[in-house]
Design a protein around this motif. Structure first.
Motif, PDB file in Angstrom:
ATOM      1  N   TYR A 256      35.657 -24.804  30.029  1.00 16.46           N
ATOM      2  CA  TYR A 256      35.875 -24.698  31.133  1.00 16.46           C
ATOM      3  C   TYR A 256      37.446 -24.906  32.028  1.00 16.46           C
ATOM      4  O   TYR A 256      37.862 -24.417  33.094  1.00 16.46           O
ATOM      5  CB  TYR A 256      34.906 -26.099  31.694  1.00 16.46           C
ATOM      6  CG  TYR A 256      34.894 -25.771  32.934  1.00 16.46           C
ATOM      7  CD1 TYR A 256      33.945 -25.095  33.933  1.00 16.46           C
ATOM      8  CD2 TYR A 256      35.269 -26.821  33.841  1.00 16.46           C
ATOM      9  CE1 TYR A 256      34.565 -24.814  35.496  1.00 16.46           C
ATOM     10  CE2 TYR A 256      34.980 -26.998  35.376  1.00 16.46           C
ATOM     11  CZ  TYR A 256      35.194 -26.078  35.850  1.00 16.46           C
ATOM     12  OH  TYR A 256      34.866 -25.932  36.564  1.00 16.46           O
ATOM     13  N   LEU A 257      37.492 -25.871  31.116  1.00 18.26           N
ATOM     14  CA  LEU A 257      39.377 -26.137  32.028  1.00 18.26           C
ATOM     15  C   LEU A 257      40.089 -25.060  31.346  1.00 18.26           C
ATOM     16  O   LEU A 257      40.785 -24.790  32.392  1.00 18.26           O
ATOM     17  CB  LEU A 257      39.325 -27.691  31.304  1.00 18.26           C
ATOM     18  CG  LEU A 257      38.462 -28.405  31.891  1.00 18.26           C
ATOM     19  CD1 LEU A 257      38.834 -29.809  31.366  1.00 18.26           C
ATOM     20  CD2 LEU A 257      39.572 -28.768  33.081  1.00 18.26           C
ATOM     21  N   THR A 258      39.724 -24.482  30.753  1.00 18.24           N
ATOM     22  CA  THR A 258      40.860 -23.940  30.212  1.00 18.24           C
ATOM     23  C   THR A 258      40.280 -22.521  30.060  1.00 18.24           C
ATOM     24  O   THR A 258      41.036 -21.563  31.229  1.00 18.24           O
ATOM     25  CB  THR A 258      40.589 -23.619  28.702  1.00 18.24           C
ATOM     26  OG1 THR A 258      41.393 -24.327  27.404  1.00 18.24           O
ATOM     27  CG2 THR A 258      41.651 -21.986  28.007  1.00 18.24           C
ATOM     28  N   SER A 259      39.219 -22.208  30.967  1.00 20.00           N
ATOM     29  CA  SER A 259      39.460 -21.008  31.813  1.00 20.00           C
ATOM     30  C   SER A 259      39.712 -21.131  32.546  1.00 20.00           C
ATOM     31  O   SER A 259      39.250 -19.865  34.048  1.00 20.00           O
ATOM     32  CB  SER A 259      37.553 -20.872  32.034  1.00 20.00           C
ATOM     33  OG  SER A 259      36.868 -21.784  32.548  1.00 20.00           O
ATOM     34  N   LEU A 260      40.033 -22.129  33.600  1.00 23.17           N
ATOM     35  CA  LEU A 260      40.281 -21.879  35.486  1.00 23.17           C
ATOM     36  C   LEU A 260      41.859 -21.440  35.070  1.00 23.17           C
ATOM     37  O   LEU A 260      42.775 -20.972  35.616  1.00 23.17           O
ATOM     38  CB  LEU A 260      40.109 -23.874  35.355  1.00 23.17           C
ATOM     39  CG  LEU A 260      39.105 -24.282  35.999  1.00 23.17           C
ATOM     40  CD1 LEU A 260      38.759 -25.851  36.230  1.00 23.17           C
ATOM     41  CD2 LEU A 260      38.264 -23.508  36.829  1.00 23.17           C
ATOM     42  N   GLN A 261      42.154 -21.701  34.054  1.00 21.49           N
ATOM     43  CA  GLN A 261      43.721 -21.102  33.899  1.00 21.49           C
ATOM     44  C   GLN A 261      43.849 -19.652  34.187  1.00 21.49           C
ATOM     45  O   GLN A 261      44.829 -19.677  34.813  1.00 21.49           O
ATOM     46  CB  GLN A 261      44.247 -21.406  32.296  1.00 21.49           C
ATOM     47  CG  GLN A 261      44.668 -22.663  32.159  1.00 21.49           C
ATOM     48  CD  GLN A 261      44.824 -23.737  32.249  1.00 21.49           C
ATOM     49  OE1 GLN A 261      46.282 -23.719  32.620  1.00 21.49           O
ATOM     50  NE2 GLN A 261      43.918 -25.049  33.074  1.00 21.49           N
ATOM     51  N   ALA A 262      42.651 -19.523  33.143  1.00 23.55           N
ATOM     52  CA  ALA A 262      42.918 -17.982  33.756  1.00 23.55           C
ATOM     53  C   ALA A 262      42.681 -17.496  35.344  1.00 23.55           C
ATOM     54  O   ALA A 262      43.464 -15.796  35.939  1.00 23.55           O
ATOM     55  CB  ALA A 262      41.821 -16.853  33.062  1.00 23.55           C
ATOM     56  N   GLY A 263      41.461 -18.405  35.966  1.00 23.93           N
ATOM     57  CA  GLY A 263      41.352 -17.997  37.170  1.00 23.93           C
ATOM     58  C   GLY A 263      42.071 -18.278  37.978  1.00 23.93           C
ATOM     59  O   GLY A 263      43.342 -17.447  39.462  1.00 23.93           O
ATOM     60  N   MET A 264      43.565 -19.410  37.660  1.00 19.65           N
ATOM     61  CA  MET A 264      44.139 -20.109  39.008  1.00 19.65           C
ATOM     62  C   MET A 264      45.937 -18.454  39.214  1.00 19.65           C
ATOM     63  O   MET A 264      46.445 -18.606  39.656  1.00 19.65           O
ATOM     64  CB  MET A 264      44.662 -21.002  38.446  1.00 19.65           C
ATOM     65  CG  MET A 264      44.034 -22.545  39.041  1.00 19.65           C
ATOM     66  SD  MET A 264      43.865 -22.310  40.653  1.00 19.65           S
ATOM     67  CE  MET A 264      45.462 -23.167  41.288  1.00 19.65           C
ATOM     68  N   ALA A 265      45.760 -18.025  37.379  1.00 23.35           N
ATOM     69  CA  ALA A 265      47.201 -17.255  37.409  1.00 23.35           C
ATOM     70  C   ALA A 265      46.458 -15.950  38.748  1.00 23.35           C
ATOM     71  O   ALA A 265      47.371 -15.765  38.680  1.00 23.35           O
ATOM     72  CB  ALA A 265      46.856 -17.199  36.146  1.00 23.35           C
ATOM     73  N   GLN A 266      44.865 -15.641  38.079  1.00 22.31           N
ATOM     74  CA  GLN A 266      45.131 -14.398  39.055  1.00 22.31           C
ATOM     75  C   GLN A 266      45.412 -15.061  39.930  1.00 22.31           C
ATOM     76  O   GLN A 266      45.557 -13.675  41.244  1.00 22.31           O
ATOM     77  CB  GLN A 266      43.361 -13.761  38.320  1.00 22.31           C
ATOM     78  CG  GLN A 266      43.310 -13.211  37.743  1.00 22.31           C
ATOM     79  CD  GLN A 266      41.604 -13.088  37.005  1.00 22.31           C
ATOM     80  OE1 GLN A 266      41.227 -13.444  37.965  1.00 22.31           O
ATOM     81  NE2 GLN A 266      41.313 -12.829  35.578  1.00 22.31           N
TER      82      GLN A 266
END
Length: 281
Positions: free
Chosen positions: A269-279
């Motif tokens: 879950y925490l790793t998935s936030l990285q992609a969302g913030m980058a986008q």
């Protein structure tokens, strides 16, 4: 009696924990250097309970190589598991057909068995192992924390997640003896943060009742270790780690599925936030 994969994995972890009660002991999730265990054939990292199971197996046998595969997969790589080598249990989840009218996806845990590259003749050459991090570039971790969107404030002597303010409080970085200790503690509190309503909504009271607090601390310890390993950084024990050992043993002995719950989903879950913030950026 039918083979119980949950009980088998839990028994291995309990044995590792109990071995430490007499003195010298290091959690298999507190590791120097290296990263997540990976499948030698696919290159993909193992996740959740399999990360933990393979770390336990590696610690017990002294394996330094992070590559694992089944007997068949090693054969497909033209490698041969040496005669007499013992496998390490891993788990896969197989979907099964639910009753008519039930649209929910249902899965059952099944056992599989993996061998480390150190147990194999003719294993492909490994890439360069991840070195023990010296934290010359801590901004790698700082950027990760920033991209989660968590509110973090620094001050005082205690690290904690404050639900009423939905914020993480950390002592100043210089109060930690090592940068790894600071990062491991931050990852521990980030894991607590991930369980709030509106995120994973990880209410454990209904499942674990009086043992819910110990279960949440185990979730945070494993979440921290998985996050650190994903970034190739070594995890250090949280300051309260030793005080929870007895309660974790009690929890695991009373519920063979507890460690599966603790190991599932948090780091992802925490790793998935990285992609969302980058986008979003």
């Amino acid at each position: 009696m039918a083979f119980d994969v949950h009980q088998a994995v839990t028994d291995k972890i309990i044995a590792t924990m109990e071995a430490g009660e007499a003195g010298q002991w290091q959690c298999p999730w507190h590791r120097t250097g290296g990263g997540l265990p990976r499948n030698a054939k696919t290159g993909r990292p193992y996740r959740g309970i399999n990360t933990l199971s393979l770390w336990v197996g590696a610690q017990a046998s002294g394996y330094a190589d992070d590559r694992w595969a089944t007997y068949k997969q090693w054969a497909e790589l033209r490698a041969q598991v040496r005669k007499g080598e013992r496998s390490t249990l891993v788990v896969f989840f197989k979907e099964y057909e639910a009753a008519e009218g039930d649209d929910r996806r249902r899965f059952v845990a099944r056992a599989s068995y993996a061998f480390n590259a150190a147990q194999v003749e003719g294993a492909p050459e490994a890439g360069e192992p991840m070195p023990a991090s010296e934290w010359t570039i801590p901004e790698v971790f700082d950027a990760f924390v920033q991209r989660t969107g968590a509110r973090v404030t620094h001050g005082g002597d205690a690290a904690f997640y404050q639900p009423s303010e939905d914020r993480i409080v950390m002592p100043p970085r210089h109060r930690f003896p090592t940068a790894q200790g600071y990062a491991s503690t931050m990852a521990h509190e980030l894991t607590h943060w991930s369980g709030a309503k509106g995120r994973l909504n990880r209410g454990l009271t209904g499942r674990f009742k009086a043992q819910a607090y110990a279960a949440e601390e185990l979730v945070a310890e494993l979440g921290s270790a998985f996050l650190m390993a994903e970034m190739g950084l070594e995890a250090e024990p949280h300051p309260t780690h030793a005080s929870y050992l007895a309660s974790w043993l009690k929890l695991l002995k009373s519920d063979p599925k507890a460690i599966f719950t603790a190991a599932s989903g948090v780091a992802g879950y925490l790793t998935s936030l990285q992609a969302g913030m980058a986008q979003a950026a």
